[in-house]
Design a protein around this motif. Structure first.
Motif, mmCIF file in Angstrom:
data_model
loop_
_atom_site.group_PDB
_atom_site.id
_atom_site.type_symbol
_atom_site.label_atom_id
_atom_site.label_comp_id
_atom_site.label_asym_id
_atom_site.label_seq_id
_atom_site.Cartn_x
_atom_site.Cartn_y
_atom_site.Cartn_z
ATOM 1 N N LYS B 42 0.836 -1.206 0.000
ATOM 2 C CA LYS B 42 0.000 0.000 0.000
ATOM 3 C C LYS B 42 0.875 1.263 0.000
ATOM 4 O O LYS B 42 0.461 2.326 0.471
ATOM 5 C CB LYS B 42 -0.939 -0.017 1.217
ATOM 6 N N GLU B 43 2.056 1.114 -0.519
ATOM 7 C CA GLU B 43 2.899 2.301 -0.628
ATOM 8 C C GLU B 43 3.448 2.487 -2.041
ATOM 9 O O GLU B 43 3.749 3.597 -2.469
ATOM 10 C CB GLU B 43 4.073 2.204 0.356
ATOM 11 N N ASP B 158 3.846 -2.953 6.441
ATOM 12 C CA ASP B 158 4.050 -2.278 7.708
ATOM 13 C C ASP B 158 2.803 -2.473 8.570
ATOM 14 O O ASP B 158 1.849 -1.706 8.488
ATOM 15 C CB ASP B 158 4.329 -0.797 7.475
ATOM 16 N N THR B 159 2.846 -3.475 9.377
ATOM 17 C CA THR B 159 1.710 -3.698 10.262
ATOM 18 C C THR B 159 1.929 -3.082 11.633
ATOM 19 O O THR B 159 0.991 -2.855 12.378
ATOM 20 C CB THR B 159 1.475 -5.216 10.447
ATOM 21 N N ARG B 160 3.147 -2.834 11.922
ATOM 22 C CA ARG B 160 3.423 -2.303 13.251
ATOM 23 C C ARG B 160 2.851 -0.917 13.465
ATOM 24 O O ARG B 160 2.408 -0.573 14.549
ATOM 25 C CB ARG B 160 4.929 -2.266 13.456
ATOM 26 N N SER B 161 2.859 -0.124 12.430
ATOM 27 C CA SER B 161 2.336 1.229 12.579
ATOM 28 C C SER B 161 0.828 1.277 12.368
ATOM 29 O O SER B 161 0.209 2.336 12.495
ATOM 30 C CB SER B 161 2.994 2.170 11.573
ATOM 31 N N GLY B 162 0.287 0.122 12.027
ATOM 32 C CA GLY B 162 -1.151 0.115 11.829
ATOM 33 C C GLY B 162 -1.572 0.549 10.442
ATOM 34 O O GLY B 162 -2.754 0.746 10.177
ATOM 35 N N TRP B 163 -0.600 0.680 9.568
ATOM 36 C CA TRP B 163 -0.907 1.143 8.223
ATOM 37 C C TRP B 163 -1.631 0.068 7.444
ATOM 38 O O TRP B 163 -2.558 0.347 6.688
ATOM 39 C CB TRP B 163 0.403 1.547 7.519
ATOM 40 N N THR B 165 -3.413 -3.847 8.018
ATOM 41 C CA THR B 165 -3.839 -4.915 8.930
ATOM 42 C C THR B 165 -4.003 -6.166 8.099
ATOM 43 O O THR B 165 -4.775 -6.178 7.129
ATOM 44 C CB THR B 165 -5.177 -4.561 9.596
ATOM 45 N N ASP B 211 -7.203 -5.942 4.756
ATOM 46 C CA ASP B 211 -8.649 -5.831 4.968
ATOM 47 C C ASP B 211 -9.419 -5.890 3.670
ATOM 48 O O ASP B 211 -10.363 -6.647 3.520
ATOM 49 C CB ASP B 211 -8.976 -4.524 5.693
ATOM 50 N N HIS B 212 -9.021 -5.035 2.757
ATOM 51 C CA HIS B 212 -9.684 -5.031 1.462
ATOM 52 C C HIS B 212 -8.607 -5.159 0.408
ATOM 53 O O HIS B 212 -8.014 -4.170 -0.016
ATOM 54 C CB HIS B 212 -10.474 -3.728 1.279
#
Lengths: 227, 633
Positions: B42-43, B158-163, B165, B211-212
């Motif tokens: 997602k980046e 990057d799941t740690r920053s919550g970007w 899930t 998620d999506h």
């Protein structure tokens, strides 16, 4: 003897229910300023709010897909739609770095602005769907649920903010977040001109933004609880 | 000029020739197609396209895109990172929640072709990399192993920053199988797998999804071998054993419950005697005359029926053994030829059990095989007399010792009627039918009970054709009436007697003080018309004598005053020698002491010169046969 046994049993049942009621009535409150307890309750609050926003986004996604199937606009309009979102005036971070660069207060403000901006439009959207005979009752009910969720989520986020302010995590720069007038000003009545499909498209995107920002907030403020 | 024209013509000819010989045709490139765009974290994102025909000429492809909200057209800067026919959008060029309008243009010497535009939002095209570092370990849970799988999210996400899930999915299968078992894991990064096959080799894979977005590819295989924790063979055997054990338990329980029924099935009890043509109901109703009429034989003297007292009396010797057991014996002579063997066959109209003759005559010596025959007859007949109160207890087989003939249980007073062999028997059976089994009289005074009880009250264990065929042990026949208690007691005694070889404990019955004598004599007749007996000391030898009918007095009848008429010894001998069948009808052979509740007069023996015993007390022995009430007339 039977009567005695019955009465004893009833008494026991009453006692049990009473104790349960007591437990249910009083939510676990943190007393004596226990830090760990507060943090845990904040994390729980965040989780609840995030779940709420996830559900809201899910409903908007479903409705949008439904609209795409039955009310597919012409291909020419696809690219045009996004420009008409009435919330486009709200500056939202469009990347990870941008979001992480934002202060938590700013981010929270953005979330709230978005939620406030969609309160009225969704209600009217539901009204228009309800009067539209081509739309099924199922879709109409979903739109109502969506509208309610926005309001609930807004209240939830406000509670989170209060909690954060109480804990000192967030400063008081959030000023008049409680009043919706300051937030509504930028978004006037553009949404009334939008068509239903465009509204859905815009809201679908905005709800995903809300969910993502909340997650970022949570992992920034209470990272040790599931990030 | 001519040369130039010729040169140009030559050039074109050459070109055409070349084109012709090569067989190719050049054209505008075909329309490329954008196949897909994907973002791993997602980046950034990459788009791929499928080129159309190149038209035979070198074609170049260029990607152009527009962002939402601006008309500015951008061009892709990176055509290599993503491979051939791709365009890579780096972080600076990527904006989430922004609509991209992408177009690919194919250009060759002859022209260009535009692809159809593709609108994407990066938020919805995320396809992460597979999870990394999948590790599976074998853990133990109280001896039962299970697998614990753990992994890491893909490094780029990057799941740690919550970007982002991510949710995970795990699949597992045995190495040799084809079907996977899929487990939805959720957001956690650890998963336990139970229910493993011993010594099996498992293959595990994992994948993830935002998620999506789209599912990632499956990770690399991880193989794990489950140790041998429970031998399969043994477990199967254990299961088999347990199951069979349960089945066995259930069967044995069923058997135990139905033991009685099974016994009936396998060893059906010998039916008791029953008189053909004898209507029980009629008899019960009290109209004995009618009841017996069916048994009537034309040539049979009828005068016997006129009197209700025409009862066949059989004397029974009452022995009071040392063990305080009452023993009743029957005269041998009475039953000569009319008696059956001890193991007599059950008659055809086997009905209920025999009469509840608690006046069981016990033969310790075992010499009374002859008399046993008579007993069987009597019993059988007596049984028929009984009403439905007879408790026909299915006696178990007599112990082998008993069948040896040691024991003789004499029934209640029965006329020695044989079975229905002869016509004469029928009449006699009639008589017997009138008799009832009353054994109470045999008891000492304490146990005397009035004989008003209806017939069959002493329905003790029935005695079928085999007297000794009664319940020795624990079985207590159903006592229909209270008076039967007495009978029980008597029977208990007889049980003991019978079980000479067996130490059968009688029920805790109260018996009178033990007396050594074996005979009971009539002491008196009490108010209730009960014969009060008292044992009389005697030798054991006399038992045999009694059996032979020597030392007992036969009751001839009861006179109007309800006095027992007893015959003298001599007279009795004569009578005994006679066939009881015939004489019974004459009431001479009615060898029973009828205990008449009502003034009934049994026919006295017309036979020899009896000296009716008018006294109430008999000196000597009274073969007080089992008393039984007279049927009310």
């Amino acid at each position: 003897m039977m009567l005695a046994a019955c009465s004893v049993w009833l008494l026991l049942v009453c006692l049990v229910l009473y104790s349960r009621l007591k437990v249910a009535a009083s939510a676990p409150t943190c007393t004596n300023g226990q830090a760990g307890c507060h943090v845990l309750s904040l994390a729980n609050l965040f989780d609840r709010v995030i779940q709420h926003s996830a559900r809201m986004h899910g409903i908007s996604n479903d409705l949008h897909s439904e609209f795409e199937l039955y009310f597919l606009p012409s291909k020419n309009q696809i690219g045009r739609v996004s420009r008409n979102c009435h919330t486009s005036t709200i500056l939202t971070p469009n990347g990870k770095e941008n979001a992480q660069r934002m202060a938590r207060e700013e981010l929270t403000e953005v979330i709230l602005k978005l939620l406030v901006a969609w309160g009225d439009p969704l209600w009217h959207f539901h009204q228009s769907l309800a009067h539209n005979h081509e739309v099924s009752n199922f879709s109409s009910n979903k739109s109502l649920e969506m509208s309610d969720m926005v309001h609930e989520l807004r209240k939830g986020v406000q509670k989170v903010i209060e909690k954060m302010k109480m804990l000192g995590i967030m400063g008081n720069s959030l000023g008049g977040l409680g009043s919706s007038e300051s937030l509504l000003a930028p978004v006037s009545a553009e949404w009334r001109l939008m068509k239903d499909y465009d509204l859905l498209y815009c809201f679908r995107r905005d709800s995903s933004k809300i969910q993502n920002y909340l997650k970022i907030l949570k992992c920034r403020i209470v990272p040790e609880h599931g990030c | 000029m001519m040369k130039n024209d010729g040169g140009v013509r030559l050039f074109w000819l050459l070109l055409l020739f070349l084109l012709y010989t090569r067989g190719k045709s050049y054209s505008v490139p075909g329309k490329p197609t954008l196949t897909r765009c994907r973002s791993p974290e997602k980046e950034t994102f990459t788009c791929w396209w499928e080129p159309g025909s190149d038209g035979g000429l070198p074609t170049t492809y260029k990607l152009f895109y527009r962002k939402e909200g601006s008309e500015k057209e951008y061009q892709c800067t990176d055509y290599h990172t993503g491979g051939k026919n791709s365009c890579f959008f780096n972080k600076n060029d990527t904006s989430i929640w922004v609509n991209y309008n992408i177009t690919v243009v194919a250009t060759n010497a002859l022209g260009q072709a535009l692809s159809d535009p593709l609108n994407i939002d990066v938020y919805y095209i995320v396809e992460p990399n597979p999870p990394e570092n999948l590790k599976v370990t074998i853990q133990n849970d109280k001896g039962w192993p299970f697998l614990r799988a753990s992994w890491d999210p893909p490094t780029k996400a990057d799941t740690r920053s919550g970007w982002i899930t991510l949710i995970y999915e795990l699949r597992i299968k045995l190495e040799e199988e084809d079907e996977w078992e899929i487990h939805h894991v959720g957001q956690q990064k650890v998963f336990n797998i139970f229910g493993l096959q011993s010594e099996g080799t498992y293959v595990i894979q994992i994948r993830c999804k935002p998620d999506h977005g789209f599912w990632s590819e499956w990770s690399e295989d991880v193989q794990v071998v489950v140790p041998n924790y429970f031998p399969n063979k043994r477990s199967t055997w254990v299961l088999v054993m347990v199951f069979s054990g349960m089945v066995f338990l259930i069967l044995s329980w069923l058997l135990h419950i139905n033991s009685r029924n099974l016994k009936h099935c396998i060893l059906p009890p010998v039916p008791g005697p029953k008189i053909k043509g004898f209507d029980q109901k009629l008899h019960k109703s009290g109209k004995s005359v009618d009841a017996f009429k069916s048994l009537d034989v034309p040539d049979f003297p009828h005068h016997t029926f006129s009197k209700s007292e025409d009862l066949l009396v059989e004397y029974i010797e009452v022995y009071v053994p040392e063990e305080q057991e009452l023993m009743l014996e029957k005269s041998n002579n009475l039953h000569n030829g009319c008696l059956k063997s001890e193991n007599s066959v059950s008659d055809c109209d086997s009905g209920r059990g025999s009469c509840d003759s608690h006046t069981l005559l016990l033969d310790k010596s075992g010499q009374q095989t002859d008399t046993q025959e008579s007993q069987t007859d009597e019993q059988r007949h007596g049984e028929a007399l009984q009403g439905e109160n007879l408790a026909y207890t299915h006696q178990d087989m007599v112990s082998p010792d008993m069948s040896a003939g040691r024991v003789k249980t004499w029934p209640s007073v029965f006329s020695p009627l044989p079975q229905n062999r002869s016509t004469e028997d029928q009449t006699s059976s009639l008589e017997i039918a009138k008799q009832h089994c009353l054994s109470d009289s045999l008891l000492p005074s304490d146990f005397l009970t009035p004989y008003h009880s209806p017939p069959g009250h002493c329905t003790r264990e029935h005695l079928g054709s085999n007297y000794w065929e009664f319940d020795f042990g624990n079985k207590r026949p159903h006592l229909t009436q209270p008076q039967t208690e007495v009978c029980h007691q008597i029977q208990a005694h007889s049980e003991i007697n019978i079980n000479t070889g067996v130490k059968a404990e009688p029920a805790a019955q109260k018996f009178p003080t033990p007396r050594s004598n074996e005979y009971v004599e009539v002491q008196r007749i009490n108010e209730e018309d009960s014969v009060v007996l008292r044992p009389v000391a005697s030798n054991y030898d006399k038992l045999f004598e009694m059996q032979q009918g020597e030392d007992y007095s036969r009751v001839k009848g009861v006179d109007s005053d309800s006095v027992l008429l007893l015959l003298q010894k001599e007279a009795m001998e004569e009578e005994m020698n006679m066939c009881s069948c015939e004489q019974l009808t004459d009431t001479t052979d009615a060898h029973y002491t009828t205990f008449a509740t009502s003034p009934e007069k049994p026919t006295a023996c017309t036979h020899p010169t009896p000296q009716p015993l008018e006294e109430r007390v008999v000196n000597g022995y009274v073969d007080t046969a089992t008393m039984f009430t007279m049927p009310p007339y």
